[in-house]
Every structure is written in C-alpha cells, then in structure tokens.
Design a protein around this motif. Structure first.
Motif, PDB file in Angstrom:
ATOM      1  N   UNK A   1       0.943  -1.079  -0.063  1.00 17.83           N
ATOM      2  CA  UNK A   1      -0.105  -0.177   0.126  1.00 17.83           C
ATOM      3  C   UNK A   1       0.835   1.120   0.051  1.00 17.83           C
ATOM      4  N   UNK A   2       1.977   1.260   0.870  1.00 13.81           N
ATOM      5  CA  UNK A   2       2.719   2.357   1.081  1.00 13.81           C
ATOM      6  C   UNK A   2       3.442   2.772  -0.078  1.00 13.81           C
ATOM      7  N   UNK A   3       3.926   1.648  -0.828  1.00 16.29           N
ATOM      8  CA  UNK A   3       4.262   2.009  -2.418  1.00 16.29           C
ATOM      9  C   UNK A   3       3.749   2.581  -3.197  1.00 16.29           C
TER      10      UNK A   3
ATOM     11  N   UNK B   1      -6.454   3.901  -1.244  1.00 20.57           N
ATOM     12  CA  UNK B   1      -5.166   3.858  -0.361  1.00 20.57           C
ATOM     13  C   UNK B   1      -5.570   4.259   0.756  1.00 20.57           C
ATOM     14  N   UNK B   2      -6.109   5.424   1.061  1.00 20.45           N
ATOM     15  CA  UNK B   2      -6.498   6.068   2.300  1.00 20.45           C
ATOM     16  C   UNK B   2      -7.291   4.933   2.986  1.00 20.45           C
TER      17      UNK B   2
ATOM     18  N   UNK C   1      -6.765   3.763   6.721  1.00 21.25           N
ATOM     19  CA  UNK C   1      -7.944   4.007   7.650  1.00 21.25           C
ATOM     20  C   UNK C   1      -8.492   2.693   8.583  1.00 21.25           C
ATOM     21  N   UNK C   2      -8.377   1.500   7.754  1.00 17.24           N
ATOM     22  CA  UNK C   2      -8.729   0.406   8.249  1.00 17.24           C
ATOM     23  C   UNK C   2      -7.589  -0.051   9.154  1.00 17.24           C
ATOM     24  N   UNK C   3      -6.247   0.028   8.707  1.00 14.17           N
ATOM     25  CA  UNK C   3      -5.146  -0.471   9.316  1.00 14.17           C
ATOM     26  C   UNK C   3      -5.034   0.513  10.839  1.00 14.17           C
ATOM     27  N   UNK C   4      -5.218   1.463  10.743  1.00 17.98           N
ATOM     28  CA  UNK C   4      -5.330   2.379  11.985  1.00 17.98           C
ATOM     29  C   UNK C   4      -6.644   2.192  12.834  1.00 17.98           C
ATOM     30  N   UNK C   5      -7.506   1.576  12.134  1.00 20.08           N
ATOM     31  CA  UNK C   5      -8.714   1.523  13.005  1.00 20.08           C
ATOM     32  C   UNK C   5      -8.444   0.297  14.066  1.00 20.08           C
TER      33      UNK C   5
END
Lengths: 208, 208
Positions: free
Chosen positions: B110-112, B128-129, B133-137
DNA sequence: TCAAATCTTGAGCGTTCATTCAACCATATC
DNA sequence: GATATGGTTGAATGAACGCTCAAGATTTGA
C-alpha cells in the motif's frame, strides 16, 4: 561578453532542474525523457552527450540532492534556532510549510524515489541511502549537542532515525489523505516523547 | 465434475493474484499489462472483459487488499496475543518477519502505491486512504481497549497514526539500506515512548 | 588561423506500451 | 436443436518509450 562557463554547464543545469522537478512531480517511471527534453529546452543528443541513460540522469539528480541538503534544507533550520532540540521540530515544521500549500501533493522527493526504484535500480539505492544518511547525520549532531539534557541511556542514533521515520511516514499519510492531520499527529507524539525524555534527564541531573 | 463457479471467477482471481504480486514487486508503472497477462495465463481480451483499464485493475487490487486486511494482517496478530499493547508490537514484528527474509526488498504494497500513484490517479487515492484507515482502525481499537493503562490526556488517534508512521517510515529506510536497523530503531523508540506513557498512567492511577 | 575537441541538432531507430475487436467457444434456456 | 448470453482468443492498433548517430555548429588550444 563570452559566457564565463562552457555552455554545457547551462545545458546540464537546465536538464537537472527539469528532471528533478518532473521526477518529483510525476515519479521516475511516469516521466518520459521527451518531457524532460521539452521542459529543459534541449535536444536528445545533448542530454545523451551528458548522461548515457535516463538512469544515469536519475543518479545525477540524487547526487545534486545530496549537495543541496545543507544549503536548502538544513541551513534555514540552523538559522531559525540555535537550540538543538528546537531544530528538530523546526525541520519537521519546514517540511509541513513546504507541502501544506500543495495539500501534500508531491511528498519527499527522496522518499518517493526510495519506494519506486530502490529494488529495480541497484546503482541508485546507495544514492538514496546517502541522502537519508546525510539527513540523519544532522539530527544526530543536534542530539549530541543536546548533551545531558537527554538521558545518558538514550540511543541517540535510534532517535535520529525515528525523526526521519516520523517525517517520511507522516508525509506518506499526508499525501494519501491530502491532509496534515496524520503528519501533525506523528510530530506531536514525537514532541511528547522527547518532552518525557527531557523531563527524565532533568530529574536525573537534579538527583545527582 | 462441472466447476462450481463460473470460469470467469477463476480468471478474475488469477489476474488479481498476478497483478497484486507484480505491482508489489515492480511497482504500478513499471509493470506492463503484457507481463500480468503472461503470469496470469490469460489473454488481453479476458482481462479487458473484466476490467476496462489497467487503472481499474489497480483499483480492484486495492479493494482486495482492504478485504484481506483482517484475515491476512490482523487476525494473526490478534491470535498471537490478547494484550492490546502487545498487539501493536506484534503487528510491527510481523512486518519485520515478513520482509527480513527478502532483505526488505519489497516494502509495504500500500505504501509503495501511495507514493507512486496518489497524485496522478485521483480515483485511486481514496482506496489507499481506505486501507490506511482500516489499518489505523485496528490500532485505535486496541488503544481504546488499553483503557486507563494509558494516560487519559493521551490523544489515542494520534498515537495510532504514529504507529502507522513508524511502520511505513521505518520500512522505507529499511528498503533503502537493505537492513533492519532503522526499522528496529524506530520501533524501539515507540516502545520506549509507550513504556513512558504506561508508567505515567500507572503513577496517575496509584496517586488518585 | 586552423585543426581538434566539444557540444548541439533532430529525424528516425526498434521496442514496448495499453488497448481494441471481430471471430470463436461454452454453457444455459426454452 | 435453435438462440442468447458470457467468456475467450490473439493478431493488430497507434502512440509513446528510451535512445542513436551522422551532420553541423561552436569553442578551445597552439
């Protein structure tokens, strides 16, 4: 009224300017050589007389970033404040101020290239590493200058790497969201962490 | 012995598998459609019957990353430990374990893409956002579960964003240096910061 | 002043790019 | 068994890619 330098110097810098700008704006693979030629006002033969390939041009761009690191990035920070800890946050604020007006549209030119070409271009990766090393080097120097304001047990090289981590990781999220919040949040947590370190060192000093 | 699903399902997943792998290994712009076709064992017409363009295929890949976030990334971490703080570092260790054997050659998929296509593909950036968002969630949820083990004054959303910052910024440096040291250093500083927060909250609880 | 060296010109090279489409095949419905 | 539907085939498209090179212009050094 002859030019004081060979004309190829001007050609070289026009090419480097255009290439650096376009690689930053569009990325390396998405930038065509023909676009660089048009923006630099140069013919293909002139470019390939100076640089044997597009990859070699990228290498030259990264060499120039290394040269510009101090005059463009670090000197303004050192001029802004003499306090080594404040300099860290002045540096992070400088990036914010640079990219906020564009809604974080471009991101860090080195970081972008790091993720795009680090794997595929073995001769380029060390030049990216060189830029990161230089950047971290200044932060390490500041952290050393902070002396006993920071705990003796602190791994200062690790903290310097973390400052770069905050800058790049925060900027990546800022680009993805077109918003400063994740960048600001990360910088705020770093501020909070360093404040805790300063407080602990202060306690250690007063206790003996 | 008829296949239980329409044949296009298999074609679709073969295309998605190949595209996701190649975008991760080589990047989006550096990956030709013809390579995806060859690796997926599919003809151009089949791909363009399912996806109207290479960009649409990228969107589908990012949708699938969103779907796979829990089963592939978060479920193993939740299985590894129930302690919410430990989960954060188990997550960071999982990435380390994934990428260390490859000497950090690939980085976060994702970062790439975030740095490569966020600017140029307006319809991709929200996807991407969505992944970030899911990851941070999940990290936010864990930080909430930590309850009063963390100071009440702590901005937990900001800390969650910082965890992602550490992961992405650390991984970027790891890719550039082909070494874990900057990643490990950043994680260690985060550990040190959170330990200080835990200690402060503990003190606050015992004092009142 | 002239030859050598350096730099610039720009048409054009072969390749690869993402994409198209008319024809073909397989299954499902009646 | 005819028809419709959905998926597959793969040669071919025009555009863009990075790059070349013979020819000409300019600068340099003696």
């Amino acid at each position: 009224m002859a030019p004081p330098v060979p004309s190829s110097t001007d050609t070289r810098s026009r090419i480097l300017d255009a290439a650096a700008r376009l690689f930053h704006e569009q990325g390396f693979n998405a930038t065509g050589v023909s676009t660089i030629l048009r923006e630099a006002g140069v013919n293909p033969g002139s470019l390939y007389n100076l640089y044997p390939s597009k990859d070699a041009l990228l290498a030259a761009v990264l060499e120039r970033y290394t040269q510009l690191l101090h005059p463009v990035v670090m000197a303004p920070v050192e001029a802004a404040t003499a306090d080594p800890i404040d300099r860290i946050f002045a540096l992070l604020k400088q990036y914010r101020d640079w990219f906020l007006p564009l809604e974080f549209r471009l991101g860090c030119p080195i970081g972008n290239l790091a993720l795009e070409v680090a794997d595929s271009h073995p001769e380029i990766r060390p030049l990216i590493q060189q830029n990161f090393d230089g950047w971290c080097g200044y932060v390490k120097k500041w952290l050393a200058e902070a002396g006993d304001r920071l705990p003796a047990s602190l791994d200062r090289d690790a903290l310097a790497a973390t400052v770069l981590t905050v800058m790049e990781g925060g900027l990546m999220q800022a680009r993805s969201s077109r918003s400063a919040v994740a960048y600001d949040a990360s910088v705020a947590q770093l501020r909070s962490y360093i404040d805790l370190l300063l407080a602990r060192a202060s306690g250690e000093r007063s206790r003996g």
